[in-house]
Scaffold this motif. Sequence first.
Motif, mmCIF file in Angstrom:
data_model
loop_
_atom_site.group_PDB
_atom_site.id
_atom_site.type_symbol
_atom_site.label_atom_id
_atom_site.label_comp_id
_atom_site.label_asym_id
_atom_site.label_seq_id
_atom_site.Cartn_x
_atom_site.Cartn_y
_atom_site.Cartn_z
ATOM 1 N N THR A 150 0.951 -1.123 -0.117
ATOM 2 C CA THR A 150 0.246 0.007 0.147
ATOM 3 C C THR A 150 1.102 1.281 0.046
ATOM 4 O OG1 THR A 150 0.232 0.660 2.291
ATOM 5 C CG2 THR A 150 -1.054 -1.072 1.101
ATOM 6 N N THR A 151 2.518 1.402 -0.300
ATOM 7 C CA THR A 151 3.585 2.261 0.512
ATOM 8 C C THR A 151 3.027 3.485 -0.661
ATOM 9 O OG1 THR A 151 4.868 1.271 0.026
ATOM 10 C CG2 THR A 151 3.967 1.097 2.331
ATOM 11 N N THR A 152 3.165 2.854 -1.586
ATOM 12 C CA THR A 152 3.554 3.502 -2.857
ATOM 13 C C THR A 152 2.419 5.108 -2.988
ATOM 14 O OG1 THR A 152 2.445 2.121 -4.415
ATOM 15 C CG2 THR A 152 5.095 1.887 -4.223
ATOM 16 N N GLU A 153 1.016 4.902 -2.535
ATOM 17 C CA GLU A 153 0.279 5.426 -2.750
ATOM 18 C C GLU A 153 0.082 6.599 -1.945
ATOM 19 O OE1 GLU A 153 -3.504 3.381 -2.581
ATOM 20 O OE2 GLU A 153 -2.532 1.042 -3.658
ATOM 21 N N THR A 154 0.790 6.021 -1.201
ATOM 22 C CA THR A 154 0.765 7.136 0.097
ATOM 23 C C THR A 154 2.285 9.108 0.169
ATOM 24 O OG1 THR A 154 1.334 5.358 1.594
ATOM 25 C CG2 THR A 154 1.423 7.875 2.709
ATOM 26 N N PRO A 155 1.635 9.826 0.533
ATOM 27 C CA PRO A 155 2.422 11.104 -0.573
ATOM 28 C C PRO A 155 2.855 11.132 0.966
ATOM 29 C CG PRO A 155 -0.039 11.359 1.219
ATOM 30 C CD PRO A 155 0.362 9.803 0.525
ATOM 31 N N ALA A 156 4.067 12.257 1.138
ATOM 32 C CA ALA A 156 5.289 12.380 1.906
ATOM 33 C C ALA A 156 6.219 10.763 2.450
ATOM 34 C CB ALA A 156 4.198 12.934 3.173
ATOM 35 N N GLN A 157 6.357 10.408 0.863
ATOM 36 C CA GLN A 157 6.671 8.876 0.759
ATOM 37 C C GLN A 157 8.700 9.086 2.169
ATOM 38 O OE1 GLN A 157 5.109 6.692 0.119
ATOM 39 N NE2 GLN A 157 3.833 6.704 -1.353
ATOM 40 N N MET A 158 8.919 10.180 1.662
ATOM 41 C CA MET A 158 10.311 10.611 2.432
ATOM 42 C C MET A 158 10.064 10.206 4.024
ATOM 43 S SD MET A 158 11.766 13.744 0.220
ATOM 44 C CE MET A 158 12.957 13.684 1.085
ATOM 45 N N MET A 159 8.755 10.598 4.681
ATOM 46 C CA MET A 159 9.236 10.609 5.777
ATOM 47 C C MET A 159 8.497 8.969 6.611
ATOM 48 S SD MET A 159 7.696 14.286 6.218
ATOM 49 C CE MET A 159 6.236 13.844 5.076
ATOM 50 N N GLY A 160 9.495 8.863 7.966
ATOM 51 C CA GLY A 160 8.651 8.104 8.628
ATOM 52 C C GLY A 160 9.697 6.313 8.799
ATOM 53 N N ASP A 161 10.504 6.902 7.859
ATOM 54 C CA ASP A 161 11.530 5.530 8.213
ATOM 55 C C ASP A 161 12.669 5.943 9.519
ATOM 56 O OD1 ASP A 161 10.698 3.927 6.813
ATOM 57 O OD2 ASP A 161 11.543 4.544 5.468
ATOM 58 N N VAL A 162 13.711 6.365 9.049
ATOM 59 C CA VAL A 162 15.044 7.197 10.201
ATOM 60 C C VAL A 162 14.539 8.892 10.042
ATOM 61 C CG1 VAL A 162 15.905 5.269 9.941
ATOM 62 C CG2 VAL A 162 16.413 7.088 8.104
ATOM 63 N N TRP A 163 15.592 9.775 10.240
ATOM 64 C CA TRP A 163 15.527 11.117 10.671
ATOM 65 C C TRP A 163 16.077 11.280 9.635
ATOM 66 C CZ3 TRP A 163 12.313 14.864 12.280
ATOM 67 C CH2 TRP A 163 11.084 14.729 12.739
ATOM 68 N N GLU A 164 16.476 12.063 8.352
ATOM 69 C CA GLU A 164 17.583 12.249 7.550
ATOM 70 C C GLU A 164 18.199 13.181 8.204
ATOM 71 O OE1 GLU A 164 15.815 12.473 3.901
ATOM 72 O OE2 GLU A 164 14.227 10.456 4.944
ATOM 73 N N TRP A 165 19.934 13.284 8.126
ATOM 74 C CA TRP A 165 20.918 14.340 8.379
ATOM 75 C C TRP A 165 20.695 15.095 7.269
ATOM 76 C CZ3 TRP A 165 22.443 15.252 12.946
ATOM 77 C CH2 TRP A 165 22.639 14.347 13.946
ATOM 78 N N THR A 166 20.816 16.275 7.165
ATOM 79 C CA THR A 166 20.932 17.491 6.171
ATOM 80 C C THR A 166 22.378 18.381 6.933
ATOM 81 O OG1 THR A 166 20.255 19.724 7.656
ATOM 82 C CG2 THR A 166 18.584 18.148 6.609
ATOM 83 N N GLN A 167 22.442 18.407 5.560
ATOM 84 C CA GLN A 167 23.233 19.551 5.707
ATOM 85 C C GLN A 167 23.779 20.674 6.654
ATOM 86 O OE1 GLN A 167 25.394 22.030 2.116
ATOM 87 N NE2 GLN A 167 25.668 19.848 2.127
ATOM 88 N N SER A 168 22.313 21.447 6.470
ATOM 89 C CA SER A 168 22.220 22.304 7.546
ATOM 90 C C SER A 168 22.732 22.369 9.423
ATOM 91 C CB SER A 168 20.317 23.096 6.951
ATOM 92 O OG SER A 168 20.451 22.877 5.875
ATOM 93 N N THR B 75 18.770 8.112 13.366
ATOM 94 C CA THR B 75 19.150 8.384 11.891
ATOM 95 C C THR B 75 19.802 7.618 10.699
ATOM 96 O OG1 THR B 75 21.240 8.524 13.417
ATOM 97 C CG2 THR B 75 19.627 10.465 13.969
ATOM 98 N N GLY B 76 19.408 8.279 9.637
ATOM 99 C CA GLY B 76 20.348 7.977 8.508
ATOM 100 C C GLY B 76 20.068 9.068 7.805
ATOM 101 N N ILE B 77 20.629 8.299 5.900
ATOM 102 C CA ILE B 77 21.177 9.086 5.523
ATOM 103 C C ILE B 77 20.841 9.482 3.980
ATOM 104 C CG2 ILE B 77 23.958 9.145 3.748
ATOM 105 C CD1 ILE B 77 24.743 7.717 6.471
ATOM 106 N N ARG B 78 20.058 10.698 3.525
ATOM 107 C CA ARG B 78 19.543 10.495 1.844
ATOM 108 C C ARG B 78 21.276 11.574 1.163
ATOM 109 N NH1 ARG B 78 14.850 10.024 -0.135
ATOM 110 N NH2 ARG B 78 13.898 9.275 2.173
ATOM 111 N N LEU B 79 21.180 10.995 0.244
ATOM 112 C CA LEU B 79 22.514 11.536 -0.640
ATOM 113 C C LEU B 79 21.596 12.662 -1.944
ATOM 114 C CD1 LEU B 79 24.262 8.787 -1.686
ATOM 115 C CD2 LEU B 79 24.550 10.396 -0.029
#
Lengths: 440, 440, 440, 440
Positions: free
Chosen positions: A356-374, A432-436
């Motif tokens: 079901t998950t591919t239909e969910t919006p805001a897919q970037m969220m909910g697995d791990v917190w993503e470190w930014t460079q900010s 915490t996790g990583i997105r490139l």
Amino acid sequence: MIQEENTIVSKANNIEEVRIESKYQAVRNQTEKLCKPLKTEDYVVQPIQDVSPPKWHLAHTTWFFEQFILKPYKKDYQIFNDAYNYIFNSYYESMGEKMLRDHRGNMTRPSTEDVYQFRAYVDQQMLELINSSQFNAELEKLTELGLNHEQQHQELLITDIKYILGSNPLFPVYQQKPEGHHTPLATAQQEYIEVREGVYTIGYQGKGFHYDNEEGQHQAYLHNFRILNRLVTNREYLAFMDAGGYENYDLWLADGRDFVRQHHINAPQYWHKIEGNWFQYTLHGLKKVDLDAPVTHVSHYEADAFARWQGKRLPTEQEWETVSHLARYHQNLHVLHQANFVESNLFHPQALQADTTTETPAQMMGDVWEWTQSAYLPYPFYKRVEGALGEYNGKFMSSQVVLRGGSCATPESHIRTTYRNFFQPDKRWQFTGIRLAEYF
Amino acid sequence: MIQEENTIVSKANNIEEVRIESKYQAVRNQTEKLCKPLKTEDYVVQPIQDVSPPKWHLAHTTWFFEQFILKPYKKDYQIFNDAYNYIFNSYYESMGEKMLRDHRGNMTRPSTEDVYQFRAYVDQQMLELINSSQFNAELEKLTELGLNHEQQHQELLITDIKYILGSNPLFPVYQQKPEGHHTPLATAQQEYIEVREGVYTIGYQGKGFHYDNEEGQHQAYLHNFRILNRLVTNREYLAFMDAGGYENYDLWLADGRDFVRQHHINAPQYWHKIEGNWFQYTLHGLKKVDLDAPVTHVSHYEADAFARWQGKRLPTEQEWETVSHLARYHQNLHVLHQANFVESNLFHPQALQADTTTETPAQMMGDVWEWTQSAYLPYPFYKRVEGALGEYNGKFMSSQVVLRGGSCATPESHIRTTYRNFFQPDKRWQFTGIRLAEYF
Amino acid sequence: MIQEENTIVSKANNIEEVRIESKYQAVRNQTEKLCKPLKTEDYVVQPIQDVSPPKWHLAHTTWFFEQFILKPYKKDYQIFNDAYNYIFNSYYESMGEKMLRDHRGNMTRPSTEDVYQFRAYVDQQMLELINSSQFNAELEKLTELGLNHEQQHQELLITDIKYILGSNPLFPVYQQKPEGHHTPLATAQQEYIEVREGVYTIGYQGKGFHYDNEEGQHQAYLHNFRILNRLVTNREYLAFMDAGGYENYDLWLADGRDFVRQHHINAPQYWHKIEGNWFQYTLHGLKKVDLDAPVTHVSHYEADAFARWQGKRLPTEQEWETVSHLARYHQNLHVLHQANFVESNLFHPQALQADTTTETPAQMMGDVWEWTQSAYLPYPFYKRVEGALGEYNGKFMSSQVVLRGGSCATPESHIRTTYRNFFQPDKRWQFTGIRLAEYF
Amino acid sequence: MIQEENTIVSKANNIEEVRIESKYQAVRNQTEKLCKPLKTEDYVVQPIQDVSPPKWHLAHTTWFFEQFILKPYKKDYQIFNDAYNYIFNSYYESMGEKMLRDHRGNMTRPSTEDVYQFRAYVDQQMLELINSSQFNAELEKLTELGLNHEQQHQELLITDIKYILGSNPLFPVYQQKPEGHHTPLATAQQEYIEVREGVYTIGYQGKGFHYDNEEGQHQAYLHNFRILNRLVTNREYLAFMDAGGYENYDLWLADGRDFVRQHHINAPQYWHKIEGNWFQYTLHGLKKVDLDAPVTHVSHYEADAFARWQGKRLPTEQEWETVSHLARYHQNLHVLHQANFVESNLFHPQALQADTTTETPAQMMGDVWEWTQSAYLPYPFYKRVEGALGEYNGKFMSSQVVLRGGSCATPESHIRTTYRNFFQPDKRWQFTGIRLAEYF
């Protein structure tokens, strides 16, 4: 923002669909539900300064309602125990002495049972207040603030429990892994989403609950960039480790290099090499590392070094927020694949149905917190709120790094694309996790 | 960027008006001139980790030419002393073991005299190389890089000497105060310069020498803001102190509060209260605090707390750079008054003629380094340079704060409106000061 | 007792054979002679807290005469520099603020030259006083105390210089090894001297100069014991190392085990393994370890572990003193072989003639200080002396260990069989060695 | 000797009057009885390194029987849980990895209930073994050793519980003060008991259980001394405090001065000044300081400084033992008054009858452990025992101070005049007190 001592002043002015009473009960019950698997002993300890005893979380969130709502507003309210203000007040320097954070783990009294009684007493009083004629819009806002505060602590409860159990040589199970639960991430192809340069609007734009640090729509100029459609996996991170990533000093920030050296770090937190295989302590116990799951429990330093090793970088928080908006509002945009990485199903029961998950919006969220460079800094026009609640509003805006998204430990209703979580770059006990990302 | 271990890779591709030979001699002589007032003992010590022994600066800057130019490029070059590579190499982990920074102050040998001989030897070799047919554009660039590196260390020499002498109970004079020197700042009225919101261009735009971290023109969106035409004075800072600023925890970043508490800080560095009056150690010796001079030797924490006390904030580095450009290119813009705060006249002889200063463009620069509220982070498209020189290019982009401007200790030719200096927020031994800003 | 801050109150009531004036000059000159090989830079630093800068020793010993003799007793005496009392006062808390020991190495001023002028001034004043009618028995006693104090610092000068030069990667030579100097120890057969149990008299019994802590004849019951006729050699200690002595935790005191672990100690101080061979930094430079010389620069922990490995123990200080008396007064007793281990010949020129040494009584003394198993505690009837000089008389009698004998760095006239030297059990920068004993 | 990691090898060769089975049950039950007043939370924490969690004491004492008796000697014995060896092994480095002492307080699992099951299992197994034909004299000795080991931990249980509860701001009561309990000390006149100089016999002389460190009769020469017939009281100690004793640096050992300064100590542990009155946390809760009770919870440094303030000194352990023997065997000697200071009546029910105490011999014992001035060192002929049990026999004989007597927390059967307890001189959480002595 799940950090214990953080910005909690909100501007809650939306029309609540759920009545506040039900919401109050739901949140308060959820906190106690999270503690069900614990033994009394687990409630007490503080193995490192970052980790607070579960008992403390239970009491501190309760103290918040007593201190900021019942005491000032409820007629003839009787304080449950005067000493608790001293013991469970975490931050507000202007309100009497605070217990040093470091000593929380030595406080065997009040007992856990006493703390549950404190909760029951305050709940009863709060419900009386909510149902009284006294309860007005301002008190509702404060109540909602208290509930959001408690939700932050729910996430901390989980990460702190994980730390407490995970540093025990018996590796106790917090929760059995549900049958048939699996991670479909392996099927997700790496794909980069491109965003064109220009001026974008950043900051909270709705009317719902949000924190002051995400408030204030403003403009930011973004340059052409791409961002990865999914998180970095354990398989990819292991390749970095195997390639000598931890020893290759060219890849590291100077502080990061000192950090991994000094603490002899050569893998994410909770990883153990046992007879040649990598295991990972999870809330389900010690498990073989799942190569297709997102890597988690890495510091900002490790995330940054990994990205450099890949010839990429971490996204800025403005880039992250912009992509997240695009992903949310444009269904024809390439959908970000969700990892369905769910160590705890307490908040995300639906996440177990991968299809079901591919239909969910805001897919970037909910697995791990993503470190930014900010760096975590004030948005334009940000003002510290006056008064006791506001005392500490911007006080953490120094030497911390923004994380975006949310994790499997974050209450779902607490996730927003504008939510600014932040931690020091060496912290690893959160999910915490990583997105490139990269410029083009 | 005067930090010892910092970004030194440049893109020097301008037409040099001054011949490189003269420039080489001028810079190298200036370093030694700065050390003239020292006694041999002053060359040796390292009272805190941040402060390197003057002897070390003399040798390290020389080692740079030997290591990166003479050794790889000069035919039949004989190393002066093999052990020096080990002793005077400050950073490059990829090039053999480095001496721990902390132990520099224990190295009594080589002696100061040996180090001066090392300098003389390398200078002779460099001049031979410069005047040989071997000397090409690439070597000229490297030489210029070495000279800029040395200029950075000239500033550190002054601040480190100040620390060494300033922590001595005899408060030795480094240099007598010139006759007739005074500070006209008192006459400068506070005035705010307004800048309208929009997209501005940031980053180095010329063809002269500059560092990689300031390179890469890019856009930034600025919101309506005002910035103060002059620096905060000692008089104003004293008012903050007298108003209990150091004890009013509402004003402080959490880290800042811990910092001043733990170190019992209640005034800028080098300030001493003697029989009810505030004195300040300067390079001219212990002097009564000049109320009209800009406050200096404050940490970022103190600058931030002061600004909050004033209901203002520190500028971002983009705001600072933008105003600085406007001040430079538009003579009809309200001119920023220069403080003419000159503790050392080694670099700024003309600064002693106060009456001429209002005609100088780029007035914001040259008194003290100005703390911004910006974290030190990579500009868009920034890439770490490959190879030994580049090893550490971006490695300090974590938990540091950008300073802009330049100080009375900065070589004048080293000041640029795009120059990004950076230090940890608790550092106070540099000439650091405060300029206020706000949104409107 | 060569420890810098230690018991210096004496009971000097003997008839001086050498006139005090000559003695004063001899001791004062000797101190300066010891510094002759130094470069100015060497005078300044303090690489570890235990090690004071040579400049400080020069000034502190001089300050002693000014503070305790000239200032209170010499008519119209002009203080050389008021600030010196603050800077060079090592201990006496009752006499004005003291500089923290840790910061001595940061004091570049007064310069070494200033300190030599301070010495010259005080010497002149002292000689005037000595030759004046004012000079009485009490002043003579104080002067002698000052000279003994200076002799203690002469030993520290040597050990501190050794540390300063020995931690330099260039391993500078302090003094060339004299031609033909050798160590005849190899020929000394191990032999144990037996002493029968009974009541023995302990403590200083003569009329010469001595310290208060060795005063007070008293009785001690000794049980049958044997003691080795010579010191443990490098050869023997190397066998302990090769047998895994440092890793065999059964051999160690718990504190000792922690100490060697934490500091990664696996050899005596100044030992370096270079291409498979053990070298040792000596005042003559880096030399191959002489297997027949006594082992030195070991902590009490190492001495204790070595003795346990041998199935022996360290002697008590009472045993040591008793054997030493027997060796002294009974020529027919088996003579202890002297090691003739002389790293520095500044004090022991005659020690170079190996053939003469067997005729010397008190042979146990002069090579290295010998760790005993005795804690440094007050003798019966010991009383702290009143007043400023006496302030700290017994204050070190806690957690320290007694050493007996004397070393090649100890002024010969400063050696007595009753002399009680003492250091914390982890100290290694003194010339410390091992003698074995056992009960029978 | 109540120190957790200490000498536990004994030479138990006496005829047991009580059968070993009853003794086993009595000691094991007593341990659990001591924990009855605890809440589950109290079992877990370790507020300082010295203090172990009660749960740990319960398990560690049990592990001892499993490890040293059941595992090697009981046929077909099944280990209760393999991981416990790792978790509850306190010292024996030769037997597998040990948990760092510091982390005991983070171990929430095994739970307290699990630990009680471990105890029940081992008890059942031990009783089976005791009643089997397998049980011989050697096993009986080992069992007795285990019971003495457990008795040591009973004392630690009480002092550690006191620390855990006493550092809680709620000051929980461990045990209500019995009705009618009072301290008759006020009536005891100060009187000094004189002992004439000569050779005395020291060391354990009987046939009962004792530790190896007290074994070995030997001679010691004592000089004329007097010792006080009772302990120093709170009233007397308060006079020292009021006279500025803590600030008068002449009174202190150098290490002691640093200790009280660094930790801001100005009163015994557990003392709190509340509205001008001194209160003391006791196991009965927070109580006004009883001026006639013996002062307790002072470090050796404080005891030493107090004695010096009085112009007296602490006794040596040989003096203490000698007087104690005299007091025991000579009824006509002036009887030492017992303080009847009983904070816990768990071991000393009879102590509540104050009128009976003057008839009891060995009166010096049972109130508080008495600091001596003796370092903890081996007796003559002392040999470390071989093998696992003996590994650490003498390993604490460095930088510790001997205490004699016994306290209200010491099991009565565990008190002997020859018992050598020892702690570092800064320790204050044991029931430690002061007795004065002097030479004459």
